[in-house]
Scaffold this motif. Sequence first.
Motif, PDB file in Angstrom:
ATOM      1  N   ARG A  12      52.221  35.518  32.745  1.00 55.55           N
ATOM      2  CA  ARG A  12      51.458  35.232  33.912  1.00 55.55           C
ATOM      3  C   ARG A  12      50.442  34.220  33.835  1.00 55.55           C
ATOM      4  NH1 ARG A  12      52.125  39.075  38.100  1.00 55.55           N
ATOM      5  NH2 ARG A  12      52.649  41.462  37.423  1.00 55.55           N
ATOM      6  N   ASN A  13      49.025  34.595  33.927  1.00 53.34           N
ATOM      7  CA  ASN A  13      48.093  33.363  33.833  1.00 53.34           C
ATOM      8  C   ASN A  13      47.619  33.304  32.499  1.00 53.34           C
ATOM      9  OD1 ASN A  13      46.188  35.477  33.804  1.00 53.34           O
ATOM     10  ND2 ASN A  13      44.653  34.210  34.964  1.00 53.34           N
ATOM     11  N   GLU A  31      35.318  37.870  35.990  1.00 58.46           N
ATOM     12  CA  GLU A  31      35.462  38.107  37.213  1.00 58.46           C
ATOM     13  C   GLU A  31      36.825  38.253  37.920  1.00 58.46           C
ATOM     14  OE1 GLU A  31      33.783  34.315  38.751  1.00 58.46           O
ATOM     15  OE2 GLU A  31      32.043  34.722  38.179  1.00 58.46           O
ATOM     16  N   ASN A  32      37.106  38.588  38.996  1.00 55.47           N
ATOM     17  CA  ASN A  32      38.150  38.787  39.796  1.00 55.47           C
ATOM     18  C   ASN A  32      39.294  37.890  39.445  1.00 55.47           C
ATOM     19  OD1 ASN A  32      36.451  40.251  42.447  1.00 55.47           O
ATOM     20  ND2 ASN A  32      37.622  41.588  40.904  1.00 55.47           N
ATOM     21  N   ALA A  33      40.341  38.295  39.252  1.00 52.18           N
ATOM     22  CA  ALA A  33      41.550  37.288  39.185  1.00 52.18           C
ATOM     23  C   ALA A  33      41.615  36.469  37.829  1.00 52.18           C
ATOM     24  CB  ALA A  33      41.701  36.640  40.452  1.00 52.18           C
ATOM     25  N   GLN A  34      41.035  36.967  36.722  1.00 56.34           N
ATOM     26  CA  GLN A  34      40.829  35.790  35.641  1.00 56.34           C
ATOM     27  C   GLN A  34      42.043  36.375  34.431  1.00 56.34           C
ATOM     28  OE1 GLN A  34      38.835  33.441  35.778  1.00 56.34           O
ATOM     29  NE2 GLN A  34      38.543  34.145  37.635  1.00 56.34           N
ATOM     30  N   GLY A  35      42.554  37.620  34.705  1.00 56.49           N
ATOM     31  CA  GLY A  35      43.765  37.870  33.639  1.00 56.49           C
ATOM     32  C   GLY A  35      43.560  39.170  32.946  1.00 56.49           C
ATOM     33  N   LYS A  36      42.557  39.979  33.322  1.00 60.44           N
ATOM     34  CA  LYS A  36      42.358  41.187  32.338  1.00 60.44           C
ATOM     35  C   LYS A  36      43.363  42.116  32.543  1.00 60.44           C
ATOM     36  CE  LYS A  36      38.460  41.844  35.092  1.00 60.44           C
ATOM     37  NZ  LYS A  36      38.434  40.822  36.032  1.00 60.44           N
ATOM     38  N   THR A  37      43.605  42.529  33.903  1.00 55.27           N
ATOM     39  CA  THR A  37      44.856  43.344  33.951  1.00 55.27           C
ATOM     40  C   THR A  37      45.785  42.835  33.561  1.00 55.27           C
ATOM     41  OG1 THR A  37      43.754  44.175  36.087  1.00 55.27           O
ATOM     42  CG2 THR A  37      46.164  44.673  35.753  1.00 55.27           C
ATOM     43  N   ASN A  38      46.369  41.351  33.492  1.00 58.24           N
ATOM     44  CA  ASN A  38      47.582  40.720  32.922  1.00 58.24           C
ATOM     45  C   ASN A  38      47.626  41.235  31.484  1.00 58.24           C
ATOM     46  OD1 ASN A  38      48.079  39.948  35.619  1.00 58.24           O
ATOM     47  ND2 ASN A  38      47.195  37.876  34.969  1.00 58.24           N
ATOM     48  N   GLU A  59      58.537  38.061  37.673  1.00 58.88           N
ATOM     49  CA  GLU A  59      57.109  37.637  38.077  1.00 58.88           C
ATOM     50  C   GLU A  59      56.026  37.634  37.070  1.00 58.88           C
ATOM     51  OE1 GLU A  59      55.894  40.609  41.585  1.00 58.88           O
ATOM     52  OE2 GLU A  59      58.223  40.301  42.057  1.00 58.88           O
ATOM     53  N   LEU A  60      56.590  38.093  35.835  1.00 66.46           N
ATOM     54  CA  LEU A  60      55.611  38.134  34.668  1.00 66.46           C
ATOM     55  C   LEU A  60      55.535  36.772  34.101  1.00 66.46           C
ATOM     56  CD1 LEU A  60      56.962  41.480  33.194  1.00 66.46           C
ATOM     57  CD2 LEU A  60      54.903  41.266  34.641  1.00 66.46           C
ATOM     58  N   ILE A  61      56.591  36.116  34.239  1.00 62.05           N
ATOM     59  CA  ILE A  61      56.870  34.461  33.607  1.00 62.05           C
ATOM     60  C   ILE A  61      55.852  33.674  34.605  1.00 62.05           C
ATOM     61  CG2 ILE A  61      58.196  32.640  33.141  1.00 62.05           C
ATOM     62  CD1 ILE A  61      60.484  34.868  33.380  1.00 62.05           C
ATOM     63  N   SER A  62      54.773  32.990  33.574  1.00 64.15           N
ATOM     64  CA  SER A  62      54.111  31.801  34.498  1.00 64.15           C
ATOM     65  C   SER A  62      54.709  31.041  35.404  1.00 64.15           C
ATOM     66  CB  SER A  62      53.267  30.908  33.108  1.00 64.15           C
ATOM     67  OG  SER A  62      52.843  31.761  32.378  1.00 64.15           O
ATOM     68  N   CYS A 331      34.505  44.234  35.717  1.00 59.70           N
ATOM     69  CA  CYS A 331      34.110  43.079  36.136  1.00 59.70           C
ATOM     70  C   CYS A 331      32.657  42.469  35.753  1.00 59.70           C
ATOM     71  CB  CYS A 331      33.944  43.078  37.617  1.00 59.70           C
ATOM     72  SG  CYS A 331      35.642  43.061  38.557  1.00 59.70           S
TER      73      CYS A 331
HETATM   74  N1  ATP Z   1      53.402  34.702  37.220  1.00 64.05           N
HETATM   75  C1  ATP Z   1      52.116  34.128  37.181  1.00 64.05           C
HETATM   76  N2  ATP Z   1      51.900  32.957  36.748  1.00 64.05           N
HETATM   77  C2  ATP Z   1      50.794  32.593  36.802  1.00 64.05           C
HETATM   78  N3  ATP Z   1      49.579  33.319  37.324  1.00 64.05           N
HETATM   79  C3  ATP Z   1      50.132  34.531  37.652  1.00 64.05           C
HETATM   80  C4  ATP Z   1      51.338  34.961  37.604  1.00 64.05           C
HETATM   81  N4  ATP Z   1      51.072  36.287  38.195  1.00 64.05           N
HETATM   82  C5  ATP Z   1      49.904  36.450  38.404  1.00 64.05           C
HETATM   83  N5  ATP Z   1      49.079  35.431  38.170  1.00 64.05           N
HETATM   84  C6  ATP Z   1      47.637  35.299  38.510  1.00 64.05           C
HETATM   85  O1  ATP Z   1      46.767  36.137  37.483  1.00 64.05           O
HETATM   86  C7  ATP Z   1      45.505  35.970  38.002  1.00 64.05           C
HETATM   87  C8  ATP Z   1      44.834  37.059  37.597  1.00 64.05           C
HETATM   88  O2  ATP Z   1      45.473  38.442  37.474  1.00 64.05           O
HETATM   89  P1  ATP Z   1      44.826  39.860  37.046  1.00 64.05           P
HETATM   90  O3  ATP Z   1      45.454  40.969  37.939  1.00 64.05           O
HETATM   91  O4  ATP Z   1      44.936  39.931  35.665  1.00 64.05           O
HETATM   92  O5  ATP Z   1      43.227  39.516  37.365  1.00 64.05           O
HETATM   93  P2  ATP Z   1      42.007  40.719  37.145  1.00 64.05           P
HETATM   94  O6  ATP Z   1      41.026  39.852  35.856  1.00 64.05           O
HETATM   95  O7  ATP Z   1      42.591  41.959  36.586  1.00 64.05           O
HETATM   96  O8  ATP Z   1      41.144  40.659  38.229  1.00 64.05           O
HETATM   97  P3  ATP Z   1      40.404  42.048  39.247  1.00 64.05           P
HETATM   98  O9  ATP Z   1      39.179  42.090  38.559  1.00 64.05           O
HETATM   99  O10 ATP Z   1      40.537  41.456  40.609  1.00 64.05           O
HETATM  100  O11 ATP Z   1      41.504  43.204  38.989  1.00 64.05           O
HETATM  101  C9  ATP Z   1      45.842  36.076  39.502  1.00 64.05           C
HETATM  102  O12 ATP Z   1      44.666  35.286  40.304  1.00 64.05           O
HETATM  103  C10 ATP Z   1      47.132  35.788  39.662  1.00 64.05           C
HETATM  104  O13 ATP Z   1      47.238  34.819  40.788  1.00 64.05           O
END
Ligand code: ATP
Length: 362
Positions: A12-13, A31-38, A59-62, A331
């Motif tokens: 992912r990211n 913050e949102n969308a930074q990679g925590k859930t990833n 979808e897991l591969i960057s 967050c």
């Molecule tokens: N295969 C991928 N390659 C690169 N980036 C990806 C991929 N899949 C998801 N992402 C990116 O990873 C980012 C972070 O996702 P994640 O769900 O971990 O955020 P988060 O920190 O948990 O945010 P939130 O607080 O909103 O839950 C997303 O913006 C998404 O675009």
Amino acid sequence: MKVLSLKTEHFRNLSSDLFVPGEGVNVLYGENAQGKTNLLEALWLFTGGKSFRGVKDSELISYGEQEASLILHFYSEEREQTAEIKIFKKKRQAFLNEILLRSPGLLVGKIGAVIFSPEHISLVREGPNLRRNFLDAAICQIRPGYVRILNRYSRTLNQRNALLKDSFRHPELLDTISIWDERLSTDGEIIIKERESYVESMKDPLSEIYEGLSSGKEFLKVQYKRSAENLLEALLKNRKQDLQVGYTTCGPHRDDLEIFLDGKNVRMFASQGQKRSVVLSLKLAEAALLKQYSGEKPIILLDDVLSELDHTRQEYLLNHLSDCQVIITCCDPGQAKNLKNGFLFQVENGILERKKAECTSI
Ligand SMILES: Nc1ncnc2c1ncn2[C@@H]1O[C@H](COP(=O)(O)OP(=O)(O)OP(=O)(O)O)[C@@H](O)[C@H]1O
Ligand SMILES: [Mg+2]
């Protein structure tokens, strides 16, 4: 069971740095969308299952890369071990202590974890099939043979249902229905017994956890609800009805896990925060049972769990689970201000940075 480090590459990211969590509670904020859930997702894959977000491996591969790799160093069975997962667009490979496993599913039972994510609230909000899945997934982690029986039951069920539908055009097929009833009830009764005994052993840890979470203000109770007392008899009794509707109307595929808070059905009466607390307690009770059966404390992964919980519930989560290794995302670092003992990490653009200052007792 303890994660010593996780290295991700092209997942992912996430950047390809090393994540080194500490013992006890680790809070990941950002913050949102930074990679925590990833990051939680990456750890969860080592339990041998699919992504808890229900996505395809590709979808897991960057973006733009061909393969991802995850390397986990962990401590379990009194020794340091390594597991590695390689994700390709169309297949996955898993290694345990550098030996390639015949199937990635063989990781099941090697690395115990439970996960809570906000979507899991549907467990109490929606229909019974999610609750059945919850029980089945939990039992699979502690009883390796269970998944085979589940699969066989579901194949037999499909065959019986197909027969029910076809019997109008081919009434002679009905001669064989007793054979399907026999098979279905044999496996069905095993499944029901396993689920009933799981629910029974869950009762004590569950009420204890919920009591702690709600500071003793509310009482949580669960009950396994069978759709039939004696499955074989019920199949026979309901056969006419089954033929009319074209599917099997009783069996473990129609059972439910009923959940009551102070005697009232949670699905209909509980508030948002109560529902969240209930699901969380179910997951933590699952962790307690995993520990009881395997002798290893599972890792507890809690995604965005602190929002919607009041101060006392947050305090309980942050400070009463440190017996296990816990990884919590949020967050706002302010939500972790009640953390007395633990580790803080900031997640920004896929990079994790360990923060020291906020937690005095580290
Ligand atoms: N295969 C991928 N390659 C690169 N980036 C990806 C991929 N899949 C998801 N992402 C990116 O990873 C980012 C972070 O996702 P994640 O769900 O971990 O955020 P988060 O920190 O948990 O945010 P939130 O607080 O909103 O839950 C997303 O913006 C998404 O675009
Ligand atoms: Mg998230």
